[in-house]
Design a protein around this motif. Structure first.
Motif, PDB file in Angstrom:
ATOM      1  N   SER A  28     -17.383  13.089  11.029  1.00  0.00           N
ATOM      2  CA  SER A  28     -17.774  14.240  11.835  1.00  0.00           C
ATOM      3  C   SER A  28     -16.708  14.535  12.895  1.00  0.00           C
ATOM      4  O   SER A  28     -16.509  15.682  13.283  1.00  0.00           O
ATOM      5  N   ARG A  29     -15.988  13.473  13.302  1.00  0.00           N
ATOM      6  CA  ARG A  29     -14.914  13.708  14.266  1.00  0.00           C
ATOM      7  C   ARG A  29     -13.785  14.487  13.614  1.00  0.00           C
ATOM      8  O   ARG A  29     -13.217  15.399  14.214  1.00  0.00           O
TER       9      ARG A  29
ATOM     10  N   ALA B 136     -14.759  17.987  13.490  1.00  0.00           N
ATOM     11  CA  ALA B 136     -14.681  18.650  14.792  1.00  0.00           C
ATOM     12  C   ALA B 136     -13.230  18.990  15.129  1.00  0.00           C
ATOM     13  O   ALA B 136     -12.919  20.099  15.574  1.00  0.00           O
TER      14      ALA B 136
ATOM     15  N   THR C  38     -12.095  21.889  13.034  1.00  0.00           N
ATOM     16  CA  THR C  38     -12.645  23.153  13.508  1.00  0.00           C
ATOM     17  C   THR C  38     -11.907  23.638  14.752  1.00  0.00           C
ATOM     18  O   THR C  38     -11.502  24.801  14.846  1.00  0.00           O
TER      19      THR C  38
ATOM     20  N   SER D 210     -27.413  12.146  18.177  1.00  0.00           N
ATOM     21  CA  SER D 210     -26.309  12.524  19.067  1.00  0.00           C
ATOM     22  C   SER D 210     -26.824  12.803  20.469  1.00  0.00           C
ATOM     23  O   SER D 210     -27.941  13.290  20.665  1.00  0.00           O
TER      24      SER D 210
ATOM     25  N   ARG E  86     -22.907  15.609  23.320  1.00  0.00           N
ATOM     26  CA  ARG E  86     -22.265  15.807  22.029  1.00  0.00           C
ATOM     27  C   ARG E  86     -22.811  17.055  21.338  1.00  0.00           C
ATOM     28  O   ARG E  86     -22.072  17.817  20.725  1.00  0.00           O
ATOM     29  N   ARG E  87     -24.105  17.259  21.454  1.00  0.00           N
ATOM     30  CA  ARG E  87     -24.677  18.456  20.828  1.00  0.00           C
ATOM     31  C   ARG E  87     -24.118  19.712  21.483  1.00  0.00           C
ATOM     32  O   ARG E  87     -23.850  20.702  20.828  1.00  0.00           O
TER      33      ARG E  87
ATOM     34  N   ASP F  23     -20.708  20.263  20.071  1.00  0.00           N
ATOM     35  CA  ASP F  23     -20.774  20.832  18.725  1.00  0.00           C
ATOM     36  C   ASP F  23     -21.210  22.286  18.772  1.00  0.00           C
ATOM     37  O   ASP F  23     -20.700  23.123  18.010  1.00  0.00           O
TER      38      ASP F  23
ATOM     39  N   SER G 256     -19.054  25.319  17.314  1.00  0.00           N
ATOM     40  CA  SER G 256     -19.521  26.118  16.193  1.00  0.00           C
ATOM     41  C   SER G 256     -19.708  27.571  16.606  1.00  0.00           C
ATOM     42  O   SER G 256     -19.426  28.479  15.830  1.00  0.00           O
ATOM     43  N   ILE G 257     -20.150  27.768  17.833  1.00  0.00           N
ATOM     44  CA  ILE G 257     -20.291  29.169  18.275  1.00  0.00           C
ATOM     45  C   ILE G 257     -18.911  29.821  18.362  1.00  0.00           C
ATOM     46  O   ILE G 257     -18.709  30.962  17.935  1.00  0.00           O
TER      47      ILE G 257
END
Lengths: 951, 116
Positions: free
Chosen positions: A565-566, A569, A572, A679, A683-684, A687, A691-692
């Motif tokens: 997931s890192r 991230a 992204t 998480s 962290r949320r 994310d 993502s936004i």
């Protein structure tokens, strides 16, 4: 014989030893020898042309756009080196047959040797510098295999790695240098480059190109400070050392310097780099060699020293020095290969090559003694042997060299080098063969069979013969080769032993007498040498490599820590960053397109999509709910496609949606139904921001695209105009799929098939492990429905099956002219069959399914391929389609395109792939003894609905 | 209408990426599906949005929508099914083998053990 064949022969022949080793060691070595002999004869057949001063060529364009061509040429220099490589190669092959023991895998040995030989021949015959670089790298790789041949010896493996690291690193520099050189010369063909001296030396690229090329040459030819790999490569079997370090590998660097001599030499920078490095290497190698006790190490450092000598001569840049270099290359190859082989014989017979444990072998091994002595004296430069002649030439050249204003520096250093050279040569003979016979050899030595001493004997014969009759035997060839090196006709002296008393002779005399004195003083000097601190190259090298590895590992471990997931991230963030950069630095044109008006119904559907997407994120921990909401999104997307004039996409999306949701539901059956909160809020938040950011970027980008017209004319007009004329179909999307871009589609059904087969293979592998037992003992985490195969559903799906297949057929046939086609029809047919699996159970459906799904995928791909190949019958390219009209009595006339046949292939592949994926998944749920013998679980005509009793 | 499609694609992308950044396999699979929708629509929309002009040749039709992105998106939809099925199977196999559906490996030693 064509140069192509000569260059290819060793590579082609490399197959034989590997295969023929089953027929015995003699067959194996004979095959290797025969191939080498054939190539050697091929080279020698060109001798008359070469001696007339002509150049033999063979050319074939390979990638002419990049200046890369398979061009070979052979002038004097190439001829000389090819003869030496193949001739000494032949002797080595004979010698190795008797040297290697029964335990050594001989097939491998000769295969590696031939590969190496081919690479060397390739280097010396290449007429294209890029091709030359390719062969250059091949020598690094194949010598790695040869040096590490005894892979059970740590020293062998380390030596091989070190050689590869040093010569491979130099090879990288060489690539850069060659590219710069080709750029400066405007051509990558050697023959052209060699004519453009002025252009190259005037170019600003001359100095960087020169330095990079010299790095390649110096690493390969073990020049200071890269000399250290050569002694460590001595862990190789002696035939390898004799071959690599006398005539081939280390001579490759010298060859390249000689080859490029006409364009690179003659400048101050060439003189100061090449001549100085050569001089340092010569003296340093000679000094170290004197204090080595291992026979092969002594010879290794003497090789370093002699390579330095030749480099020095090439660096001087005069015609006489070039001739001396050529002559010494020849002489060094003869006496050094012979010396290595005698060292190998001593090692083979006495089981040691430690000089301190040897001595007195003169009596026990008279033949070896004679051979080693003659070769050693030649190395020491004693008349009338060939080493004397070329050493005189070197001393003469050094005596006339002024280095940075100093008249005496080079003559003195050259004399010192010659002096130490004489000393270690004498030591090789005196300490090994003379003196009293000892009684503590590890193994009682005696002369070996003729097979082992024949090869060195032939070379020693050459040493003596060239020494006695230099002009008759070597004069012609040395002058021809030197002409090739200097790229013109030089004026040379005759080769002869007696030049009268001159400076060189005096220097030579000093060296010989001094050498004898040094040998007499060897014992105290040795003690002093061993006590003196000196840098150990291997320690420094290992420390450097160790530091590099630690640095690489630190970087890798930091970046690549296993947290997927890192990575996502970081990826992204990076992509968004790129997008922001592009947005802020680029220019964007005016919005030119009129907007479509927002209507009410689509607006409602849009709200559904927004709500559903938000709900998926909000409820993603409740997996079943999230899945159901996902289906809403799919539906909205389908409606969207339909609204915006894409009926084919709508149909596809709808049917894919069905199978995807079934698939996910099946999978969810075995997985936890909830996702725990793991998480942290921080962290949320991170994310969410990421993502936004990405979503806003994508949305803006799409909006910018949608509000502007095409920047360039689209190729779509062509498809619209030719869909009917060329493809015979009204549905342009389908015609594009099966006709215009049929090759894409062909690739895509193969990809789909591969994915399905991988799924199948994964299932097979997993179900063979303990997972199977785990699945059988699994307690469902939800209450199971009372009736696993409800009557109503069974009846309805069975009735639906022919109807659904009918729809599939309809969709398929109309596909060329109306929305539909193989993809959609395949999905619908797959859904029809999946319904049976769902309603009546896996066992029931599997029992009635007679064609394995892999077969269906394969036949689909095959049908598509055969249809495509059918075009070849009409002399058209792959997948060219044709169409015509068919009249069947009773039906209207209709068109039929061969593309429809291709679409059958698509249909079959899609059906097979979807079903294979779903079937694999449902095998996880299968349990033994759940099969019912009846077509229906419930049958009122039977007494016991569960089938407990026979009818 | 363009603004609706653009916002929808942006939202699908956001939701997809957010779910992909979760730590368990199932949300990640959902996220990949959402991203697939977004990408397919993006690809399709690059032919510009047209209402009521399907790319089916008709004598009476005056204009057509761009057929090329549609053809490309069609295969992309089918392929994305294949891809989803594959990752579902990988995730399921991993879960069944290890009783764990986390996607992050705890520490580097896991990796190195596998390499060795």
């Amino acid at each position: 014989m064509s140069l192509f064949l000569i260059a290819a022969l060793p590579f082609l022949g490399a197959v034989f030893p590997a295969l023929l080793i089953r027929a015995g060691r003699n067959a194996c070595s004979s095959a290797a020898g025969a191939v080498t002999l054939l190539a050697l004869v091929g080279v020698l057949l060109h001798a008359p042309e070469v001696f007339r001063g002509e150049t033999v060529t063979a050319r074939a364009p390979w990638l002419p756009q990049l200046g890369m061509n398979a061009n070979f040429f052979m002038d004097g220099l190439g001829f000389f080196f090819a003869t030496m490589i193949l001739g000494i190669g032949l002797l080595i092959i004979i010698y190795a047959r008797h040297y290697l023991s029964r335990e050594d895998p001989m097939g491998n040995f000769y295969t590696y040797l031939l590969l190496f030989q081919g690479a060397m021949v390739g280097i010396v015959l290449s007429d294209n510098i890029l091709l030359l670089v390719v062969f250059w790298e091949l020598t690094s790789l194949s010598s790695f295999l040869l040096i590490g041949y005894w892979r059970h010896l740590p020293a062998g493996r380390q030596g091989a790695r070190m050689a590869l690291a040093v010569t491979g690193g130099g090879g990288l520099a060489l690539i850069g240098g060659m590219l710069l050189l080709g750029h400066a010369a405007g051509s990558y063909d050697l023959t052209t480059i060699l004519e453009r001296k002025d252009q190259i030396q005037a170019s600003p690229l001359y100095v960087p190109a020169l330095i990079l090329i010299l790095l390649g040459c110096f690493t390969k030819s073990a020049q200071f400070p890269f000399h250290f790999w050569l002694p460590h490569a001595m862990a190789a079997p002696t035939p390898v050392s004799a071959y690599l370090h006398s005539a081939t590998m280390v001579k490759a660097g010298l060859f390249l310097m000689a080859r490029l001599w006409p364009v690179l030499s003659g400048t101050d920078i060439w003189f100061y780099i090449v001549a100085s490095i050569g001089m340092i290497t010569m003296v340093l190698g000679a000094v170290i060699a004197l204090f080595k006790d291992d026979l092969k190490a002594l010879l290794a450092f003497s090789t370093v020293s002699h390579l330095g000598l030749i480099t020095l001569l090439l660096g001087l840049g005069t015609e006489e020095a070039a001739m001396a270099a050529v002559f010494h290359i020849m002489n060094h190859a003869t006496f050094k290969a012979a010396l290595f082989m005698t060292a190998g014989i001593v090692d083979h017979e006495a089981h040691t090559r430690d000089i301190k444990r040897l001595g007195g072998l003169r009596v026990l091994m008279p033949v070896t003694f004679v051979l080693a002595t003659v070769a050693s004296l030649s190395m020491a430069g004693i008349p009338p042997l060939n080493g004397f002649l070329s050493k005189e030439l070197m001393l003469d050249a050094a005596a006339h060299t002024i280095w940075n204003g100093s008249e005496w520096l080079f003559p003195v250093l050259a004399t010192v080098g010659a002096l130490f050279s004489a000393a270690y040569s004498f030591r090789y003979v005196v300490h090994t063969f003379l003196g009293p016979v000892r009684d503590d050899y590890p193994h009682k030595p005696h002369d070996p069979g003729i097979g082992m001493w024949l090869s060195p004997a032939i070379l020693v014969l050459l040493v003596v013969a060239i020494g006695l009759f230099p002009e008759a035997l070597a004069g012609e060839i040395v002058r021809t080769v030197t002409d090739a090196v200097i790229g013109g006709h030089g004026h040379y002296h005759e080769l002869k032993i007696w030049h009268g008393v001159n400076t060189a002779l005096i220097m030579s005399g000093i060296a010989t007498v001094g050498g004898l004195i040094l040998l007499a003083l060897h014992r105290p000097l040795d003690v002093a040498w061993l006590a003196a601190p000196r840098p150990e190259a291997k320690v420094i090298f290992d420390a450097c490599i160790g530091a590099l590895i630690r640095a690489a590992r630190a970087v890798t471990d930091t970046l690549h820590d296993g947290a997927l997931s890192r990575y996502a991230a970081i990826f992204t963030l990076f992509t968004v960053g790129l997008g922001v950069y592009a947005f802020s630095t680029g220019e964007i044109g005016e919005a030119t397109r009129p907007m479509n008006r927002i209507e009410v119904l689509p607006l409602i559907v849009w709200f559904c999509l927004i709500g559903a997407t938000a709900c998926v994120v909000a409820f993603h921990r409740y997996r079943v709910i999230a899945l159901v909401i996902m289906a809403i999104i799919g539906l909205v997307v389908t409606l969207g496609f339909n609204y915006f004039s894409a009926p084919d996409l709508a149909l596809t999306q709808l049917s894919v949606e069905v199978v995807t949701i079934i698939l996910l539901l099946l999978a969810l059956n075995f997985m936890p139904k909830r996702t725990p909160i793991e998480s942290s809020p921080g962290r949320r938040l991170r994310d969410a921001v990421l993502s936004i950011g990405a979503g806003v970027g994508v949305g803006l980008l799409l909006y910018a695209i949608l509000t502007r017209d095409f920047a360039f004319p689209s190729i779509s007009e062509y498809h619209l105009a030719n869909s009917y004329k060329g493809g015979g179909g009204h549905n342009v999307v389908n015609v594009i799929l099966v006709d215009f871009r049929g090759f894409d589609t062909f690739g895509e059904i193969i990809v789909l098939g591969i994915a399905a087969v991988v799924i199948f293979a994964l299932t097979e592998a997993i179900l063979r492990t303990s997972v199977r037992a785990k699945l059988l003992n699994r307690k469902p985490d939800w209450p199971v429905a009372g009736d696993s195969h409800p009557l109503m559903m069974v009846v309805v799906t069975r009735l639906m099956m022919p109807v659904a297949l009918m729809v599939a057929a309809y969709i398929f046939f109309r596909g060329h002219n109306e929305p539909g086609g193989g993809f959609i029809a395949g999905l619908i047919a797959a859904i029809a069959i999946v319904m049976q699996y769902m309603a009546s159970g896996f066992s029931w459906a599997a029992a009635r399914q007679h064609f394995p799904y892999h077969g269906i995928i394969g036949s689909g791909v095959l049908v598509a391929a055969v249809t495509g190949m059918g075009a070849w019958l009409n002399d058209k390219p792959f997948l060219t389609s044709d169409y015509g009209y068919i009249h069947i009595p009773g039906l209207e006339k209709f068109e039929w395109a061969t593309a429809a046949l291709f679409d059958v292939g698509v249909f079959l592949a899609v059906v097979g792939a979807v079903l294979l994926a779903l079937e694999s998944l449902s095998r996880y749920a299968w349990r033994p003894n759940t099969d019912s013998p009846y077509p229906m679980d419930i049958n009122p005509a039977r007494d016991d609905p569960r089938g407990g009793r026979e009818d | 209408m363009e603004i609706l499609v653009a916002t929808a694609v942006g939202l699908l992308t956001s939701a997809g990426i957010y779910l992909i950044l979760r730590q368990r396999t199932f949300p990640v699979i959902l996220g990949i599906s959402l991203i697939s929708y977004a990408v397919n629509i993006f690809l399709f929309a690059s032919g510009r949005l047209v209402v009521g002009l399907p790319p089916i040749l008709r004598d009476e039709a005056v204009a057509y929508t761009d057929p090329l992105p549609q053809a490309l998106a069609l295969t992309a939809i089918v392929i994305s099914f294949g891809m989803t099925a594959l990752i579902v199977m990988i995730a399921l196999s991993a879960y069944l083998s290890d009783n764990d559906d986390r996607i992050d490996m705890d520490d580097v030693s896991d990796l190195q053990d596998n390499d060795a």
